[in-house]
Design a protein around this motif. Structure first.
Motif, PDB file in Angstrom:
ATOM      1  N   PHE A   1       0.809  -1.218   0.000  1.00 41.52           N
ATOM      2  CA  PHE A   1       0.000   0.000   0.000  1.00 41.52           C
ATOM      3  C   PHE A   1       0.845   1.272   0.000  1.00 41.52           C
ATOM      4  O   PHE A   1       0.329   2.360   0.207  1.00 41.52           O
ATOM      5  CB  PHE A   1      -0.963  -0.005   1.181  1.00 41.52           C
ATOM      6  CG  PHE A   1      -1.928  -1.159   1.118  1.00 41.52           C
ATOM      7  CD1 PHE A   1      -2.823  -1.269   0.062  1.00 41.52           C
ATOM      8  CD2 PHE A   1      -1.919  -2.141   2.087  1.00 41.52           C
ATOM      9  CE1 PHE A   1      -3.698  -2.335  -0.020  1.00 41.52           C
ATOM     10  CE2 PHE A   1      -2.797  -3.205   2.007  1.00 41.52           C
ATOM     11  CZ  PHE A   1      -3.688  -3.312   0.964  1.00 41.52           C
ATOM     12  N   ALA A   2       2.145   1.118  -0.217  1.00 39.13           N
ATOM     13  CA  ALA A   2       3.071   2.246  -0.384  1.00 39.13           C
ATOM     14  C   ALA A   2       4.000   1.850  -1.526  1.00 39.13           C
ATOM     15  O   ALA A   2       5.164   1.543  -1.328  1.00 39.13           O
ATOM     16  CB  ALA A   2       3.835   2.504   0.903  1.00 39.13           C
ATOM     17  N   SER A   3       3.469   1.848  -2.732  1.00 38.49           N
ATOM     18  CA  SER A   3       4.143   1.197  -3.857  1.00 38.49           C
ATOM     19  C   SER A   3       4.910   2.126  -4.793  1.00 38.49           C
ATOM     20  O   SER A   3       5.315   1.711  -5.874  1.00 38.49           O
ATOM     21  CB  SER A   3       3.117   0.398  -4.669  1.00 38.49           C
ATOM     22  OG  SER A   3       2.162   1.284  -5.221  1.00 38.49           O
ATOM     23  N   SER A   4       5.154   3.364  -4.405  1.00 37.45           N
ATOM     24  CA  SER A   4       5.812   4.283  -5.340  1.00 37.45           C
ATOM     25  C   SER A   4       7.220   3.818  -5.706  1.00 37.45           C
ATOM     26  O   SER A   4       7.634   3.956  -6.863  1.00 37.45           O
ATOM     27  CB  SER A   4       5.860   5.702  -4.781  1.00 37.45           C
ATOM     28  OG  SER A   4       6.702   5.768  -3.653  1.00 37.45           O
ATOM     29  N   ILE A   5       7.963   3.247  -4.761  1.00 37.88           N
ATOM     30  CA  ILE A   5       9.315   2.770  -5.073  1.00 37.88           C
ATOM     31  C   ILE A   5       9.234   1.576  -6.029  1.00 37.88           C
ATOM     32  O   ILE A   5       9.985   1.500  -7.004  1.00 37.88           O
ATOM     33  CB  ILE A   5      10.100   2.403  -3.796  1.00 37.88           C
ATOM     34  CG1 ILE A   5      10.360   3.651  -2.943  1.00 37.88           C
ATOM     35  CG2 ILE A   5      11.397   1.693  -4.137  1.00 37.88           C
ATOM     36  CD1 ILE A   5      11.347   4.642  -3.525  1.00 37.88           C
TER      37      ILE A   5
ATOM     38  N   ARG B   1       7.971   7.522 -10.031  1.00 39.18           N
ATOM     39  CA  ARG B   1       6.532   7.383 -10.258  1.00 39.18           C
ATOM     40  C   ARG B   1       5.824   7.676  -8.941  1.00 39.18           C
ATOM     41  O   ARG B   1       5.609   6.777  -8.132  1.00 39.18           O
ATOM     42  CB  ARG B   1       6.181   5.960 -10.709  1.00 39.18           C
ATOM     43  CG  ARG B   1       6.771   5.500 -12.026  1.00 39.18           C
ATOM     44  CD  ARG B   1       6.069   6.079 -13.243  1.00 39.18           C
ATOM     45  NE  ARG B   1       4.638   5.897 -13.215  1.00 39.18           N
ATOM     46  CZ  ARG B   1       3.976   4.984 -13.898  1.00 39.18           C
ATOM     47  NH1 ARG B   1       4.617   4.135 -14.664  1.00 39.18           N
ATOM     48  NH2 ARG B   1       2.672   4.928 -13.829  1.00 39.18           N
ATOM     49  N   PRO B   2       5.472   8.908  -8.694  1.00 38.65           N
ATOM     50  CA  PRO B   2       4.769   9.245  -7.443  1.00 38.65           C
ATOM     51  C   PRO B   2       3.401   8.567  -7.388  1.00 38.65           C
ATOM     52  O   PRO B   2       2.797   8.271  -8.417  1.00 38.65           O
ATOM     53  CB  PRO B   2       4.615  10.762  -7.499  1.00 38.65           C
ATOM     54  CG  PRO B   2       5.471  11.231  -8.618  1.00 38.65           C
ATOM     55  CD  PRO B   2       5.704  10.061  -9.531  1.00 38.65           C
ATOM     56  N   THR B   3       2.930   8.342  -6.182  1.00 42.59           N
ATOM     57  CA  THR B   3       1.586   7.808  -5.974  1.00 42.59           C
ATOM     58  C   THR B   3       0.823   8.791  -5.087  1.00 42.59           C
ATOM     59  O   THR B   3       1.425   9.620  -4.408  1.00 42.59           O
ATOM     60  CB  THR B   3       1.622   6.423  -5.304  1.00 42.59           C
ATOM     61  OG1 THR B   3       2.337   6.520  -4.078  1.00 42.59           O
ATOM     62  CG2 THR B   3       2.291   5.397  -6.203  1.00 42.59           C
ATOM     63  N   SER B   4      -0.477   8.686  -5.066  1.00 37.64           N
ATOM     64  CA  SER B   4      -1.281   9.630  -4.276  1.00 37.64           C
ATOM     65  C   SER B   4      -1.360   9.239  -2.809  1.00 37.64           C
ATOM     66  O   SER B   4      -1.668  10.083  -1.974  1.00 37.64           O
ATOM     67  CB  SER B   4      -2.681   9.752  -4.870  1.00 37.64           C
ATOM     68  OG  SER B   4      -3.317   8.490  -4.877  1.00 37.64           O
ATOM     69  N   THR B   5      -1.082   7.975  -2.498  1.00 38.26           N
ATOM     70  CA  THR B   5      -1.147   7.534  -1.101  1.00 38.26           C
ATOM     71  C   THR B   5       0.018   6.622  -0.769  1.00 38.26           C
ATOM     72  O   THR B   5       0.663   6.060  -1.652  1.00 38.26           O
ATOM     73  CB  THR B   5      -2.452   6.758  -0.807  1.00 38.26           C
ATOM     74  OG1 THR B   5      -2.472   5.585  -1.619  1.00 38.26           O
ATOM     75  CG2 THR B   5      -3.682   7.597  -1.068  1.00 38.26           C
ATOM     76  N   ALA B   6       0.238   6.486   0.529  1.00 37.67           N
ATOM     77  CA  ALA B   6       1.212   5.538   1.062  1.00 37.67           C
ATOM     78  C   ALA B   6       0.643   5.061   2.391  1.00 37.67           C
ATOM     79  O   ALA B   6       1.050   5.495   3.452  1.00 37.67           O
ATOM     80  CB  ALA B   6       2.575   6.194   1.244  1.00 37.67           C
TER      81      ALA B   6
ATOM     82  N   ALA C   1       6.870   4.366   3.968  1.00 36.18           N
ATOM     83  CA  ALA C   1       5.662   5.081   3.556  1.00 36.18           C
ATOM     84  C   ALA C   1       6.057   6.251   2.664  1.00 36.18           C
ATOM     85  O   ALA C   1       6.135   7.389   3.092  1.00 36.18           O
ATOM     86  CB  ALA C   1       4.882   5.571   4.775  1.00 36.18           C
ATOM     87  N   CYS C   2       6.305   5.960   1.426  1.00 34.55           N
ATOM     88  CA  CYS C   2       6.824   6.944   0.473  1.00 34.55           C
ATOM     89  C   CYS C   2       5.834   7.127  -0.659  1.00 34.55           C
ATOM     90  O   CYS C   2       5.456   6.165  -1.318  1.00 34.55           O
ATOM     91  CB  CYS C   2       8.175   6.445  -0.059  1.00 34.55           C
ATOM     92  SG  CYS C   2       8.829   7.419  -1.409  1.00 34.55           S
ATOM     93  N   ARG C   3       5.393   8.368  -0.870  1.00 33.05           N
ATOM     94  CA  ARG C   3       4.512   8.663  -2.001  1.00 33.05           C
ATOM     95  C   ARG C   3       5.295   9.205  -3.190  1.00 33.05           C
ATOM     96  O   ARG C   3       4.880   9.047  -4.322  1.00 33.05           O
ATOM     97  CB  ARG C   3       3.452   9.693  -1.608  1.00 33.05           C
ATOM     98  CG  ARG C   3       2.432   9.170  -0.653  1.00 33.05           C
ATOM     99  CD  ARG C   3       1.349  10.198  -0.447  1.00 33.05           C
ATOM    100  NE  ARG C   3       1.914  11.523  -0.268  1.00 33.05           N
ATOM    101  CZ  ARG C   3       1.668  12.328   0.748  1.00 33.05           C
ATOM    102  NH1 ARG C   3       0.840  11.969   1.679  1.00 33.05           N
ATOM    103  NH2 ARG C   3       2.232  13.502   0.834  1.00 33.05           N
ATOM    104  N   GLU C   4       6.405   9.873  -2.907  1.00 31.76           N
ATOM    105  CA  GLU C   4       7.182  10.505  -3.965  1.00 31.76           C
ATOM    106  C   GLU C   4       8.658  10.154  -3.769  1.00 31.76           C
ATOM    107  O   GLU C   4       9.320  10.701  -2.894  1.00 31.76           O
ATOM    108  CB  GLU C   4       6.984  12.015  -3.917  1.00 31.76           C
ATOM    109  CG  GLU C   4       7.431  12.699  -5.165  1.00 31.76           C
ATOM    110  CD  GLU C   4       6.947  14.134  -5.218  1.00 31.76           C
ATOM    111  OE1 GLU C   4       7.720  14.957  -5.710  1.00 31.76           O
ATOM    112  OE2 GLU C   4       5.828  14.417  -4.768  1.00 31.76           O
ATOM    113  N   PRO C   5       9.191   9.245  -4.572  1.00 23.19           N
ATOM    114  CA  PRO C   5      10.583   8.817  -4.398  1.00 23.19           C
ATOM    115  C   PRO C   5      11.563   9.973  -4.578  1.00 23.19           C
ATOM    116  O   PRO C   5      11.429  10.764  -5.508  1.00 23.19           O
ATOM    117  CB  PRO C   5      10.790   7.786  -5.503  1.00 23.19           C
ATOM    118  CG  PRO C   5       9.433   7.381  -5.922  1.00 23.19           C
ATOM    119  CD  PRO C   5       8.542   8.559  -5.668  1.00 23.19           C
ATOM    120  N   GLN C   6      12.522  10.054  -3.668  1.00 23.81           N
ATOM    121  CA  GLN C   6      13.589  11.045  -3.807  1.00 23.81           C
ATOM    122  C   GLN C   6      14.558  10.549  -4.874  1.00 23.81           C
ATOM    123  O   GLN C   6      14.890   9.371  -4.922  1.00 23.81           O
ATOM    124  CB  GLN C   6      14.312  11.243  -2.486  1.00 23.81           C
ATOM    125  CG  GLN C   6      13.448  11.854  -1.423  1.00 23.81           C
ATOM    126  CD  GLN C   6      14.195  12.035  -0.119  1.00 23.81           C
ATOM    127  OE1 GLN C   6      15.340  11.633   0.033  1.00 23.81           O
ATOM    128  NE2 GLN C   6      13.528  12.641   0.833  1.00 23.81           N
TER     129      GLN C   6
END
Length: 156
Positions: A39-43, A53-58, A66-71
Motif C-alpha cells: 500500500f506504499a508502492s511508489s518505489i 513514479r509518485p503515488t497519491s497515497t502511502a 511510507a513513500c509517495r514521492e521517491p527522492q
C-alpha cells in the motif's frame, strides 16, 4: 569494514549506501533486494518504470517505507544496486515484528521488519540460498507495538 560518515540518523538512504558499499567491498556475489509495502508502492512502481513514479497515497503503518514521492538520490541508489523489489503486506510486516521480538528480543518498526516479512513470503524462492537481512529501524511507537504484540495489525 565500516563506512565513515554514515550514521543511523541519515536513515534509509545512508543504510542503502552502506549496504551497497559493503557489497562492492566484499567481492561476494549477491543480489540485494529492496522491500516495500503493497500500500506504499511508489518505489516498486518507480523501479519497474526506471524513473520516479509518485503515488497519491502511502497507507502503511511501516513509516520508514511510507513513500509517495521517491527522492531522486534514493531511487538512483535502488535502480543501480537492487536486483529487484519485494513487496509485503501489512499483516506480514506485523507478523515479522512479532517474530523478531519473541524469537530474538529485538524490536523493529515496520520498515525494519519488512525484509524478514519478504523472506517469509518468498521462502521457497530463497530455499537453500544464503540470505542476509539487515535489521534497522527500531523506532516504533508504543501504541503500535502494543497492538502488534497483542496479535493485531495496525490500520493506518
Amino acid at each position: 569494514m565500516g563506512v565513515r560518515g554514515e550514521t543511523s540518523r541519515q536513515g534509509d538512504r545512508g543504510q542503502r549506501r552502506i549496504a551497497l558499499h559493503q557489497k562492492r567491498q566484499s567481492g561476494l556475489q549477491c543480489s540485494p533486494r529492496h522491500v516495500s509495502c503493497v500500500f506504499a508502492s511508489s518505489i516498486a512502481q518507480s523501479f519497474e518504470a526506471g524513473r520516479p513514479r509518485p503515488t497519491s497515497t502511502a497507507r502503511t503503518f511501516a513509516d520508514g517505507v511510507a513513500c509517495r514521492e521517491p527522492q531522486a538520490e534514493a531511487l538512483e541508489i535502488i535502480l543501480n544496486g537492487a536486483a529487484g523489489i519485494l513487496q509485503v503486506g501489512e499483516d506480514e510486516v506485523a507478523e515479522a515484528i512479532r517474530i523478531l521480538y519473541t524469537d530474538t528480543h529485538n524490536m523493529a518498526e515496520g520498515a525494519g521488519a519488512a525484509p524478514l516479512a519478504a523472506l517469509m513470503g518468498e521462502r521457497e524462492r530463497f530455499r537453500g540460498q544464503r540470505v542476509a537481512l539487515i535489521l534497522t529501524e527500531g523506532n516504533i511507537d508504543m501504541p503500535v507495538l502494543r497492538q502488534i504484540l497483542s496479535g493485531k495489525t495496525p490500520v493506518d
